[in-house]
Design a protein around this motif. Structure first.
Motif, short mmCIF file in Angstrom:
data_model
loop_
_atom_site.label_atom_id
_atom_site.label_comp_id
_atom_site.label_asym_id
_atom_site.label_seq_id
_atom_site.Cartn_x
_atom_site.Cartn_y
_atom_site.Cartn_z
N GLY A 75 31.07 49.93 35.09
CA GLY A 75 32.31 50.33 35.72
C GLY A 75 32.48 51.84 35.85
O GLY A 75 33.39 52.30 36.51
N SER A 161 31.15 46.62 38.51
CA SER A 161 31.99 45.67 37.78
C SER A 161 32.81 46.38 36.72
O SER A 161 32.30 47.20 35.95
N ASP A 162 34.09 46.06 36.66
CA ASP A 162 35.00 46.60 35.65
C ASP A 162 35.49 45.43 34.79
O ASP A 162 36.27 44.60 35.27
N PRO A 163 35.03 45.33 33.53
CA PRO A 163 35.42 44.19 32.69
C PRO A 163 36.93 44.03 32.53
O PRO A 163 37.41 42.93 32.27
N SER A 164 37.68 45.11 32.66
CA SER A 164 39.14 45.04 32.50
C SER A 164 39.86 44.59 33.76
O SER A 164 41.07 44.36 33.73
N PRO A 166 40.03 41.64 36.43
CA PRO A 166 39.56 40.28 36.75
C PRO A 166 39.00 40.15 38.16
O PRO A 166 38.01 39.44 38.38
N SER A 168 37.54 42.49 40.02
CA SER A 168 36.22 43.14 40.05
C SER A 168 35.18 42.27 39.37
O SER A 168 34.06 42.12 39.87
N ARG A 169 35.53 41.70 38.23
CA ARG A 169 34.59 40.84 37.51
C ARG A 169 34.25 39.60 38.32
O ARG A 169 33.11 39.14 38.33
N SER A 172 31.77 40.55 41.06
CA SER A 172 30.44 40.75 40.48
C SER A 172 29.78 39.42 40.15
O SER A 172 28.60 39.19 40.44
N ASN A 173 30.55 38.52 39.55
CA ASN A 173 30.00 37.20 39.18
C ASN A 173 29.59 36.40 40.41
O ASN A 173 28.60 35.65 40.39
N THR A 183 26.19 34.11 34.73
CA THR A 183 27.26 35.10 34.60
C THR A 183 27.95 35.01 33.24
O THR A 183 28.86 35.80 32.97
N GLU A 184 27.57 34.08 32.42
CA GLU A 184 28.19 33.89 31.11
C GLU A 184 27.12 33.91 30.04
O GLU A 184 25.94 33.65 30.29
#
Length: 263
Positions: A75, A161-164, A166, A168-169, A172-173, A183-184
């Motif tokens: 990110g 991707s920014d984990p914070s 949703p 953006s995540r 990416s996924n 992705t998990e």
């Protein structure tokens, strides 16, 4: 291509495209119009060398670009994301060069000139083979460039991707899932790294192999078409082949062809 790291790739694409275009024009104009359609149809694999050269250069950069994530953190790797965009611009330039060569090939095939032509008429078997060779070239070149495009998409998705966030995540996924990646789980990042490593191998060594294959397809095509004449039906089919290839190249250059689209 303002970043000096990518100037060599741009120069490589320009030189390869210029060499292919010069060879296509020289071979096409060296023979009478009656045999020119077969000669330039055989030259389509030469036009594909530019996208393949760009893919080989890009794939060599993708692995290092992904490795820089550890330094910047997911990110926050804007310089690397910018580099990913430049890589795909290079590929789009290569496809634009391919489209331009296709249009030149089409013009050469349609160009009429006076003077005697070859006496031998091309057989149906020879004509089919001369059309099959460039089609095979399109298949093998597209296979390599699609895989490299997937590597660029995956690297860019991870970098952006920014984990914070949703949304953006989720984006990416979706890109990772589209390339068949998990992705998990704790092993997802390792699987992504292995995918990009394989992409580098396929792009560099596969690109070199495909370049040799393309040259191997063009040479026998030139030999088969050198001393024979082609009828109107072959000219129509070969012209359609050049048009379809040029259209595909233009769509790829504009980023509109889905398998080669940059996110």
């Amino acid at each position: 291509m303002g970043d000096p790291r990518f100037v060599p790739g741009f120069v490589l694409v320009v030189l390869v495209a210029a060499a292919g275009l010069a060879c296509l024009i020289a071979v096409g104009l060296s023979r009478p119009a009656a045999s020119r359609a077969g000669l330039v149809a055989s030259g389509l694999p030469l036009a594909l060398l530019a996208p393949v050269a760009a893919s080989a250069f890009i794939s060599g950069k993708v692995g290092g670009m992904f490795g820089g994530v550890a330094e910047f953190g997911p990110g926050g790797a804007q310089p690397l994301l910018y580099a990913a965009g430049l890589l795909w611009q290079l590929q789009r330039v290569a496809w634009a060069a391919f489209a331009a060569e296709c249009l030149v090939g089409l013009a050469l095939g349609l160009m009429r000139s006076s003077g005697p032509g070859p006496d031998a008429r091309s057989s149906a078997r020879r004509s089919l083979l001369l059309l099959a060779l460039p089609c095979l070239g399109l298949v093998v070149a597209t296979a390599v460039t699609q895989r490299v495009a997937g590597g660029v998409r995956v690297a860019a998705a991870v970098l952006s991707s920014d984990p914070s966030d949703p949304a953006s995540r989720a984006r990416s996924n979706a890109v990772l899932a589209g390339e068949g990646l998990s992705t998990e789980g704790s092993g997802s990042l390792g699987a992504t790294a292995r995918y990009l490593t394989r992409t580098t191998f396929i792009g560099v060594f596969g690109g070199a192999t495909v370049a040799l294959v393309l040259l191997g397809l063009a040479l026998p095509g030139f030999i088969l078409a050198w001393r024979v004449r082609f009828e109107t039906g072959f000219l129509a089919v070969s012209s359609a082949l050049w048009l379809v290839a040029a259209a595909a190249g233009i769509l790829a250059a504009l980023g509109l062809l889905k398998p080669l689209r940059f996110p």
